[in-house]
Write a protein that holds these residues in place. Structure first.
Motif, PDB file in Angstrom:
ATOM      1  N   LEU A 198       5.288  59.003 -53.699  1.00  0.00           N
ATOM      2  CA  LEU A 198       5.760  58.242 -54.858  1.00  0.00           C
ATOM      3  C   LEU A 198       7.088  57.542 -54.575  1.00  0.00           C
ATOM      4  CD1 LEU A 198       4.788  60.656 -57.773  1.00  0.00           C
ATOM      5  CD2 LEU A 198       3.634  58.536 -57.071  1.00  0.00           C
ATOM      6  N   THR A 199       7.984  58.198 -53.864  1.00  0.00           N
ATOM      7  CA  THR A 199       9.262  57.576 -53.507  1.00  0.00           C
ATOM      8  C   THR A 199       9.030  56.367 -52.609  1.00  0.00           C
ATOM      9  OG1 THR A 199      10.434  59.672 -53.690  1.00  0.00           O
ATOM     10  CG2 THR A 199      11.492  57.961 -52.369  1.00  0.00           C
ATOM     11  N   THR A 200       8.183  56.528 -51.614  1.00  0.00           N
ATOM     12  CA  THR A 200       7.910  55.446 -50.674  1.00  0.00           C
ATOM     13  C   THR A 200       7.172  54.303 -51.362  1.00  0.00           C
ATOM     14  OG1 THR A 200       7.838  57.102 -48.913  1.00  0.00           O
ATOM     15  CG2 THR A 200       6.974  54.919 -48.387  1.00  0.00           C
ATOM     16  N   LEU A 201       6.247  54.641 -52.228  1.00  0.00           N
ATOM     17  CA  LEU A 201       5.540  53.617 -52.998  1.00  0.00           C
ATOM     18  C   LEU A 201       6.528  52.831 -53.859  1.00  0.00           C
ATOM     19  CD1 LEU A 201       2.753  52.429 -53.774  1.00  0.00           C
ATOM     20  CD2 LEU A 201       2.659  54.144 -55.597  1.00  0.00           C
ATOM     21  N   ALA A 202       7.464  53.527 -54.481  1.00  0.00           N
ATOM     22  CA  ALA A 202       8.463  52.868 -55.323  1.00  0.00           C
ATOM     23  C   ALA A 202       9.324  51.902 -54.514  1.00  0.00           C
ATOM     24  CB  ALA A 202       9.341  53.907 -56.013  1.00  0.00           C
ATOM     25  N   GLU A 203       9.592  52.243 -53.259  1.00  0.00           N
ATOM     26  CA  GLU A 203      10.382  51.350 -52.409  1.00  0.00           C
ATOM     27  C   GLU A 203       9.610  50.072 -52.079  1.00  0.00           C
ATOM     28  OE1 GLU A 203      12.963  54.778 -50.076  1.00  0.00           O
ATOM     29  OE2 GLU A 203      11.136  54.007 -49.149  1.00  0.00           O
ATOM     30  N   ARG A 204       8.287  50.164 -52.055  1.00  0.00           N
ATOM     31  CA  ARG A 204       7.448  49.032 -51.667  1.00  0.00           C
ATOM     32  C   ARG A 204       7.084  48.126 -52.840  1.00  0.00           C
ATOM     33  NH1 ARG A 204       5.594  45.090 -50.518  1.00  0.00           N
ATOM     34  NH2 ARG A 204       4.296  44.459 -48.780  1.00  0.00           N
ATOM     35  N   LEU A 205       6.952  48.690 -54.038  1.00  0.00           N
ATOM     36  CA  LEU A 205       6.531  47.911 -55.211  1.00  0.00           C
ATOM     37  C   LEU A 205       7.702  47.172 -55.845  1.00  0.00           C
ATOM     38  CD1 LEU A 205       4.237  50.524 -57.026  1.00  0.00           C
ATOM     39  CD2 LEU A 205       3.501  48.544 -55.655  1.00  0.00           C
ATOM     40  N   PRO A 206       7.431  46.059 -56.518  1.00  0.00           N
ATOM     41  CA  PRO A 206       8.484  45.422 -57.316  1.00  0.00           C
ATOM     42  C   PRO A 206       8.991  46.418 -58.362  1.00  0.00           C
ATOM     43  CG  PRO A 206       6.554  43.997 -57.167  1.00  0.00           C
ATOM     44  CD  PRO A 206       6.168  45.323 -56.582  1.00  0.00           C
TER      45      PRO A 206
END
Length: 141
Positions: free
Chosen positions: A30-38
């Motif tokens: 979830l942290t890594t996904l948050a870094e990738r998404l707007p």
């Protein structure tokens, strides 16, 4: 979907030995996904998650808000995605990809279908291929 349900499903899908490992993997993804998404999309995803799982997404967004990409996610592909998850979950990249696929499958069930489609559209094809939506689309081709 509640926190315990999400962690239990991730543990089962990823074949993790205990709930602690599933919690660590889920937070790493979830942290890594948050870094990738707007950031706006990250906020919408976090709003549909239980608070303990929304927190790592919001923290990643808060950290990024200080940089030049405050409204758009970082640009990186599957290799970096897997590497960041592996570092955070204290595992290797192959396990990180399995864990990411499991978390994203559970996330697919936890979010509204419209939001899942927006997440899929915001990700590059290599990372998006981990999503159940993308796998289903590939299976119908």
């Amino acid at each position: 979907m509640q926190h315990d349900q999400i962690i239990g499903k991730v543990q089962a899908l990823a074949g993790l030995p205990d709930r602690g490992s599933a919690e660590m993997a889920t937070r790493a993804v979830l942290t890594t996904l948050a870094e990738r998404l707007p950031s706006g999309l990250t906020d919408h995803v976090a709003a549909q998650l239980p608070p303990p799982l929304a927190a790592p997404m919001r923290q990643a967004t808060d950290s990024a808000a200080e940089g030049p990409r405050a409204t758009s996610g970082e640009r990186f592909g599957l290799t970096t995605f897997a590497g960041r998850i592996a570092g955070r979950a204290e595992t290797d990249e192959d396990a990180a990809l399995r864990e990411a696929a499991a978390v994203l499958e559970v996330l697919d069930a936890a979010l509204t279908p419209e939001l899942t489609e927006k997440v899929a559209a915001a990700l590059p094809k290599d990372i998006g291929s981990l999503l159940p939506v993308a796998r289903a689309a590939e299976d119908t081709r």
